[in-house]
Write an enzyme that holds these catalytic residues in place. Structure first.
Site, PDB file in Angstrom:
ATOM      1  N   GLU A   1      14.456 -28.428  69.807  1.00 18.88           N
ATOM      2  CA  GLU A   1      13.734 -29.681  69.983  1.00 18.88           C
ATOM      3  C   GLU A   1      13.656 -30.417  68.651  1.00 18.88           C
ATOM      4  O   GLU A   1      14.083 -29.896  67.614  1.00 18.88           O
ATOM      5  CB  GLU A   1      12.337 -29.416  70.554  1.00 18.88           C
ATOM      6  CG  GLU A   1      12.383 -28.818  71.958  1.00 18.88           C
ATOM      7  CD  GLU A   1      11.011 -28.607  72.567  1.00 18.88           C
ATOM      8  OE1 GLU A   1      10.009 -28.841  71.856  1.00 18.88           O
ATOM      9  OE2 GLU A   1      10.936 -28.205  73.745  1.00 18.88           O
TER      10      GLU A   1
ATOM     11  N   HIS B   1       3.799 -39.215  72.376  1.00 19.20           N
ATOM     12  CA  HIS B   1       5.053 -38.638  72.855  1.00 19.20           C
ATOM     13  C   HIS B   1       5.991 -39.797  73.189  1.00 19.20           C
ATOM     14  O   HIS B   1       5.612 -40.737  73.891  1.00 19.20           O
ATOM     15  CB  HIS B   1       4.824 -37.769  74.087  1.00 19.20           C
ATOM     16  CG  HIS B   1       5.983 -36.875  74.376  1.00 19.20           C
ATOM     17  ND1 HIS B   1       7.167 -37.343  74.913  1.00 19.20           N
ATOM     18  CD2 HIS B   1       6.160 -35.548  74.183  1.00 19.20           C
ATOM     19  CE1 HIS B   1       8.010 -36.328  75.037  1.00 19.20           C
ATOM     20  NE2 HIS B   1       7.426 -35.228  74.608  1.00 19.20           N
TER      21      HIS B   1
ATOM     22  N   ARG C   1       9.018 -36.884  66.250  1.00 18.61           N
ATOM     23  CA  ARG C   1       8.458 -37.692  67.332  1.00 18.61           C
ATOM     24  C   ARG C   1       7.914 -39.045  66.875  1.00 18.61           C
ATOM     25  O   ARG C   1       8.019 -40.028  67.606  1.00 18.61           O
ATOM     26  CB  ARG C   1       7.334 -36.912  68.029  1.00 18.61           C
ATOM     27  CG  ARG C   1       7.852 -35.785  68.892  1.00 18.61           C
ATOM     28  CD  ARG C   1       6.718 -35.041  69.554  1.00 18.61           C
ATOM     29  NE  ARG C   1       7.236 -34.044  70.489  1.00 18.61           N
ATOM     30  CZ  ARG C   1       6.490 -33.200  71.167  1.00 18.61           C
ATOM     31  NH1 ARG C   1       5.183 -33.232  71.011  1.00 18.61           N
ATOM     32  NH2 ARG C   1       7.025 -32.331  72.006  1.00 18.61           N
TER      33      ARG C   1
ATOM     34  N   HIS D   1      -0.311 -38.319  73.146  1.00 16.92           N
ATOM     35  CA  HIS D   1       0.084 -36.983  73.582  1.00 16.92           C
ATOM     36  C   HIS D   1      -0.658 -35.855  72.879  1.00 16.92           C
ATOM     37  O   HIS D   1      -1.025 -34.875  73.514  1.00 16.92           O
ATOM     38  CB  HIS D   1       1.588 -36.819  73.352  1.00 16.92           C
ATOM     39  CG  HIS D   1       2.138 -35.501  73.789  1.00 16.92           C
ATOM     40  ND1 HIS D   1       2.067 -35.068  75.091  1.00 16.92           N
ATOM     41  CD2 HIS D   1       2.777 -34.512  73.103  1.00 16.92           C
ATOM     42  CE1 HIS D   1       2.646 -33.869  75.197  1.00 16.92           C
ATOM     43  NE2 HIS D   1       3.064 -33.509  74.004  1.00 16.92           N
TER      44      HIS D   1
ATOM     45  N   ARG E   1       2.822 -33.331  64.316  1.00 14.61           N
ATOM     46  CA  ARG E   1       3.068 -31.997  64.875  1.00 14.61           C
ATOM     47  C   ARG E   1       4.539 -31.852  65.244  1.00 14.61           C
ATOM     48  O   ARG E   1       5.103 -32.690  65.946  1.00 14.61           O
ATOM     49  CB  ARG E   1       2.221 -31.787  66.131  1.00 14.61           C
ATOM     50  CG  ARG E   1       2.508 -30.460  66.823  1.00 14.61           C
ATOM     51  CD  ARG E   1       1.669 -30.300  68.070  1.00 14.61           C
ATOM     52  NE  ARG E   1       2.105 -31.150  69.151  1.00 14.61           N
ATOM     53  CZ  ARG E   1       2.995 -30.794  70.091  1.00 14.61           C
ATOM     54  NH1 ARG E   1       3.566 -29.598  70.039  1.00 14.61           N
ATOM     55  NH2 ARG E   1       3.306 -31.603  71.070  1.00 14.61           N
TER      56      ARG E   1
END
Length: 539
Positions: A121, A242, A288, A349, A384
């Protein structure tokens, strides 16, 4: 009337996701545990987590690489010691879940040996994400729930909102948390729960925004309660949006996992052209915050309602095998992801800041722990990294359990708790006020304290939240508590903490981007807010 209903236990756990249930199961062999669940036990952010959990299982990967990737994603604000502590304990923590029965996906290598299927990811330099198809959170939550419900030493109270923490002073003048007042919707009253130790495992605060991938329970309750009890909070300005939530009127909070991009999905404009290569060398696998801002920028530039995520160039069977939940959900909405792209927008998110804790998950208030998204451990920094969230829940649940077990015999039982007093309040006859304030709060937070910020927007938001808090305080003082009132009270408090933290950060870094200070500062540090009660205690 007053409520004299007092329940006692060794450990009170507020929250029933991965953090709360992991802690409960670690402690229940030796102690009496009560778990509070605001809704049904399975409802919470853990259940809806799709992607997976990061840990080094591949022999070509290393803990050093996991640490390095996390530090890069955190944009200079991670605590290196906490990052290393977490990465070093990741594999053992996942093995604990595996031993409980969580069935992570497996595959066979060329020699016919079975191994875990690892995906990759955003922000990760290796494949190190263990997952259960695209419903990892559901697999984890279901396993933990089953084990919890069958354990004789764990009592679960569903439909229960913690109202506020309770503390007492010892002979030396030190305050200590001894439990909480709890609004039990099934009992129709406020209960007093006394405990030697209390743990906040309440998740984040993304419901403070109009658009979120989180379930309704993510209303910042633990952060607000800890603040009122005198605990410091840190880095509340860093709210992760997100990049890819499904844009559809019948699926306003359905998240499209980052693993889609990890397996080759492309982000595209309405005309079908890709845009992420224009923004970052990692394109769709950029962190992100970069991806979310890129989508936001393209939407505003083009006046478009959404962008598109396209994995249809991959084999149809591959898509159905790896993303069955997403495939089925989209198909029910008339979107066949094996043949066409998915419309997407960013949505709130993950809360990267929270209640300050140490490596044992202890807060500033003795007897009180905070674990998971509610906590600021220093792991996430300014952003994060994907799939470090469930990992943090399990690692720090195990750390807290060990600490509590060591201190249990040295800790006296709590003294008597003053009953909850409802003698001077009545039932509300104007519930509509709560709904209006609710919508106003979430809308101005989205408009003024969202993906892109300015000083003027933050000042507007602060003025509005101050007025809202005055109204809410007056309402709270005169009427009996309800689920919506408690959540609104907590969301308004958390919104103010986010705004004040954002106003203190005079730079752009990670998830905090302001047009007035578009560049990162040469030196930076966490944003720490101290409540008046904390300052008084330390004086």
């Amino acid at each position: 009337m007053t409520s004299d209903a007092t329940i006692t236990c060794d450990v009170l756990i507020i929250g029933s996701g991965a953090a709360g249930l992991s802690l409960a199961l670690q402690l229940a062999e030796s102690y009496q545990v009560i778990v509070l669940s605001k809704g049904p036990l399975a409802e919470g952010s853990t259940y809806y987590a799709q992607g997976g959990i990061a840990a080094v299982f591949d022999e070509n990967d290393s803990i050093e690489s996991h640490v390095s990737d996390t530090l890069v994603a955190g944009a200079g604000l991670c605590d290196p010691a906490v990052v290393r502590y977490t990465a070093e304990r990741a594999k053992d923590s996942l093995q604990w879940l595996i031993d409980l029965g969580v069935a992570f996906d497996q595959e066979s290598d060329e020699a016919g040996n079975t191994r875990f299927h690892l995906t990759r990811e955003g922000g990760h330099s290796h494949r190190r994400i263990l997952h259960a198809a695209d419903a990892t959170g559901r697999a984890v939550q279901s396993t933990l729930t089953s084990r919890t419900l069958s354990h004789p030493n764990i009592r679960v109270l569903e439909q229960a909102n913690a109202v506020d923490l309770i503390s007492e002073q010892n002979v030396d003048g030190e305050r200590r948390c001894i439990g909480a007042y709890v609004w039990s919707r099934s009992h129709g009253q406020v209960l007093s729960i006394a405990a030697k130790f209390t743990a906040l495992c309440t998740g984040g605060a993304s419901k403070v925004y109009q658009y979120t991938s989180n379930p309704d329970v993510a209303s910042g309750d633990g952060i607000a309660m800890a603040w009122r009890a005198g605990c410091r909070v840190a880095n509340m300005e860093f709210n992760q949006f997100h990049p890819t939530c499904l844009y559809h009127p019948k699926a306003h909070n359905f998240l499209l996992t980052e693993a889609l991009r990890g397996e080759g999905a492309h982000l595209k404009r309405p005309d079908g052209s890709r845009f992420m290569p224009d923004f970052h060398e990692l394109a769709e696998l950029a962190p992100r915050d970069v991806v979310a801002r890129a989508i936001d920028f393209e939407m505003k530039r083009l006046g478009a309602d959404c962008m598109y995520l396209d994995i249809s160039h991959q084999p149809a069977e591959f898509i159905r095998q790896h993303f069955p939940t997403i495939h089925e959900k989209c198909l029910s909405l008339g979107i066949d992801i094996t043949k066409e792209p998915m419309p997407v927008v960013p949505a709130a998110h993950y809360t990267c800041g929270g209640v300050m804790t140490d490596l044992h998950a202890r807060t500033d208030l003795p007897g009180l722990y905070a674990i998971g998204e509610v906590a600021y451990t220093g792991l996430h920094g300014a952003n994060r990294m994907a799939s470090n969230s469930l990992l943090e829940c399990v690692v720090f649940a195990r750390a807290a359990a060990s600490d509590i077990a060591e201190l249990m015999s040295k800790t006296p039982p709590p003294g008597p708790i003053r009953p909850w007093d409802e003698s001077k309040v009545s039932n509300s006859d104007e519930e509509v006020i709560i709904q209006h304030n609710w919508h106003e709060l979430r809308l101005f937070m989205w408009d003024y304290v969202g993906i892109v910020r300015t000083e003027k927007r933050l000042e507007r938001a602060l003025r509005r939240v101050e007025l809202l808090q005055q109204e809410i305080h007056e309402y709270y003082a005169h009427f009996r508590v309800t689920n919506n009132l408690l959540e609104l009270r907590n969301l308004a408090q958390v919104a103010r903490l986010i705004i004040e933290s954002a106003m203190q950060r005079k730079e752009s870094r990670g998830l905090h981007y302001t047009l007035d200070y578009p560049d990162p500062a040469e030196q930076t540090q966490p944003t720490i807010l101290e409540p008046a009660l904390f300052r008084h205690d330390k004086a």
